[in-house]
Design an enzyme around this catalytic site. Structure first.
Site, short mmCIF file in Angstrom:
data_model
loop_
_atom_site.label_atom_id
_atom_site.label_comp_id
_atom_site.label_asym_id
_atom_site.label_seq_id
_atom_site.Cartn_x
_atom_site.Cartn_y
_atom_site.Cartn_z
N LYS A 16 36.30 14.45 8.81
CA LYS A 16 34.91 14.84 8.51
C LYS A 16 34.56 16.10 9.27
O LYS A 16 34.81 16.20 10.48
CB LYS A 16 33.94 13.71 8.90
CG LYS A 16 34.02 12.49 7.98
CD LYS A 16 33.10 11.39 8.50
CE LYS A 16 33.29 10.10 7.73
NZ LYS A 16 32.47 9.97 6.55
N ASP A 60 38.49 -2.94 10.93
CA ASP A 60 38.25 -1.99 9.84
C ASP A 60 37.54 -0.73 10.33
O ASP A 60 37.85 0.38 9.90
CB ASP A 60 37.40 -2.68 8.75
CG ASP A 60 37.14 -1.80 7.54
OD1 ASP A 60 38.04 -1.02 7.18
OD2 ASP A 60 36.05 -1.90 6.95
N HIS A 76 38.07 3.75 13.24
CA HIS A 76 37.23 4.95 13.18
C HIS A 76 36.43 5.22 14.46
O HIS A 76 36.47 6.32 14.99
CB HIS A 76 36.23 4.82 12.02
CG HIS A 76 36.86 4.64 10.67
ND1 HIS A 76 37.88 5.44 10.21
CD2 HIS A 76 36.59 3.78 9.66
CE1 HIS A 76 38.21 5.06 8.98
NE2 HIS A 76 37.46 4.06 8.63
N HIS A 136 40.13 8.78 8.02
CA HIS A 136 39.40 9.84 7.33
C HIS A 136 38.17 10.32 8.10
O HIS A 136 37.64 11.39 7.84
CB HIS A 136 39.05 9.45 5.88
CG HIS A 136 37.94 8.45 5.76
ND1 HIS A 136 38.11 7.12 5.99
CD2 HIS A 136 36.64 8.59 5.41
CE1 HIS A 136 36.97 6.48 5.79
NE2 HIS A 136 36.04 7.35 5.44
N GLU A 145 26.09 0.42 7.92
CA GLU A 145 26.26 0.69 6.49
C GLU A 145 25.35 -0.26 5.71
O GLU A 145 25.12 -1.40 6.14
CB GLU A 145 27.71 0.46 6.06
CG GLU A 145 28.69 1.38 6.74
CD GLU A 145 30.11 1.15 6.22
OE1 GLU A 145 30.55 1.92 5.37
OE2 GLU A 145 30.76 0.20 6.67
#
Ligand code: BG6
Length: 501
Positions: free
Chosen positions: A202, A255, A260, A198, A236
């Site tokens: 963006k 992950d 990403h 995803h 994060e």
């Protein structure tokens, strides 16, 4: 006409050059994992938002699916979708618009040994749409269930001619990614497969391509002659949010980095593609991955926040990393010798999603008061929605002396272009999958290469180092990139970076 006006007018319906139509063919979309977290937070609200934006097909149905143990009735699934939209979506699920959307939802349970309820639900949905709607399967299920669901799609014939969106992580190492690709390719050919990330949906990540290839300003200096190092930084503040099962198997490297950050690196580092179509774009991204050197475990720092081992469901002796910082290198003519520093972690001091290109110093310095931080010369792409881009440089401070101070020029997505039509990553990518545009999805050879360069680290990951929650990770992450610093300029202020201890 001004560029901003053009963007405003085009709204979300604009497609990348070469895409033929902004309206997908009629569809039956099947959500595996329809009762799960991803469907609730992103997929159901996202499909609803696409509907409200007028971007769904002329006619379509959405069939939720889950194993029989978690089966819902059609009415229960509609209520579940309503709750998801209320909590995570963009509008109150009420009124005629909602009724019309909800009427398109139904549910069909599927177990490997009993797919009948799903077959019946898909058949009913297809008859309701009429003609020959396309089928799109979204596998929002744990990675361990991918093969079984693909097998069901193959055996039942549901997969014939369909498209399939596969969630991440795609494999856990090279062998498992290859095995999964084989399983998938036994039912689908590559043109039907949409491995989703995803981050690539963006706006500001896609905007890296616009920044680089729609302008003559940046690309001539976008190389080793001018750039000294690059940071891709995704700290994060959240912890694992109750996802112990997933996280213990996965860890931050799989992950976040393989999934990403490496994909973002692909956009930052690629050569100009001959066009923006899927083949050209993915060929160039894959070439970057092919040029990446295998990761050197000595240039990787793995961390774990204090308290992680006490989270429910986490092994008290777990050595799963919740933080990673590493140096990647791309051995090609554009980037040889330019380190790419990547960092991501949970329970850190700030949530950010930032690419920073650090430019080299001028060959000669005639400014005795030049700040020694080296922070003046950067191009910053903040890709957390809605995102901003800043060129940070040194300027003369007012006054009689030639004294330098930090200055910047910033483009704020939120104030500069119409946000109303902006799509969230998943929304954009589901729409692309319905349109058959694979440009922003990962290809089999690309993902296998990423696992290949990851092998040395996976084989010898080394110890995890503890760090305090709310900090910036283990101190050795700072040493990793010395003499440079992790640099996180914020949006509002001058050139003050955070992210260093
Ligand atoms: C997901 C990861 O893919 O991305 C999460 O599994 C992470 O661990 C999330 O928090 C970050 O995405 P976003 O939407 O916050 O940019």
């Amino acid at each position: 006409m001004k560029a901003t006006q053009t963007l405003k007018e085009r709204g979300p319906g604009h497609r990348r050059e070469g895409a033929k139509s902004a309206t997908p063919d009629d569809h039956v979309v099947v959500l595996f994992g329809a009762t799960g977290d991803l469907a609730r937070r992103k997929l159901l609200p996202g499909l609803h938002r696409l509907d409200r934006a007028g971007l769904m097909p002329r006619d379509y149905r959405i069939v939720g699916s889950a194993p029989s143990g978690a089966a819902l009735t059609d009415e229960e699934f509609r209520a579940h979708a309503g709750d998801a939209v209320r909590e995570f979506g963009s509008g109150d699920p009420a009124g005629r618009e909602w009724e019309a959307f909800a009427a398109r939802l139904s549910f069909g349970a599927a177990d490997p040994e009993d797919p009948q309820p799903l077959l019946a639900a898909v058949g009913a949905a297809e008859r309701a749409v009429g003609g020959s709607p396309r089928r799109l399967f979204h596998l929002a299920v744990p990675p361990s269930a991918f093969a079984s669901v693909v097998g069901t799609l193959g055996r039942t014939g549901l997969g014939d001619g369909a498209r399939v969106i596969i969630e991440k992580p795609f494999g856990t190492d090279l062998a498992s990614a290859r095995a999964l690709n084989e399983t998938v390719h036994a039912v689908f050919d590559e043109s039907q497969v949409f491995r989703i990330d995803h981050f690539l949906g963006k706006e500001s990540v896609d905007n890296i391509l616009a920044l680089r290839f729609a302008n003559g300003l940046f690309e001539p200096v976008w190389n080793r002659d001018h750039i000294s190092h690059v940071q891709i930084d995704v700290p994060e503040t959240i912890g694992i949010e109750g996802r112990a099962g997933f996280f213990e198997e996965t860890g931050t490297f799989r992950d976040m980095v393989v999934t990403h950050l490496f994909q973002v690196l692909g956009f930052v580092a690629m050569e100009p593609p001959v066009s923006l179509d899927a083949k050209a774009l993915r060929d160039e991204k894959t070439k970057v991955f092919q040029a990446m050197k295998p990761l050197d475990p000595a240039r990787v720092v793995r961390g774990q926040y204090e308290g992680y081992r006490a989270e429910p469901g986490v092994d008290p002796h777990s050595d799963t990393e919740t933080f990673i910082a590493l140096r990647a290198e791309i051995d090609n003519w554009r980037w040889a010798g330019v380190p790419f520093h990547l960092r991501s972690g949970k329970a850190l001091g700030q949530r950010r999603q930032v690419v920073t290109l650090h430019f080299g110093q001028p060959p000669l310095s005639m400014f005795p008061d030049r700040p020694r931080t080296g922070r003046g010369n950067t191009l910053v792409v903040d890709f957390d929605d809605p995102g901003w881009i800043a060129a940070c440089f040194l300027a003369k401070e007012p006054g009689p002396a030639m004294r330098l101070g930090p200055a910047r020029m910033t483009f704020h997505y939120a104030d500069s272009v119409e946000q109303r039509h902006g799509l969230e990553g998943y929304e954009r990518l589901i729409l692309d999958a319905m349109l058959g545009d694979q440009a922003l999805f990962t290809r089999a050879d690309g993902i296998e290469r990423l696992w290949e360069i990851s092998a040395p680290l996976l084989q010898a990951p080394g110890e995890v180092e503890p760090y305090a929650a709310g900090s910036w990770g283990p101190a050795s992450a700072q040493q990793l990139i010395a003499p440079h610093h992790w640099y996180l300029p914020d949006m509002a202020s001058g050139d003050q970076g955070s992210g260093t201890p």
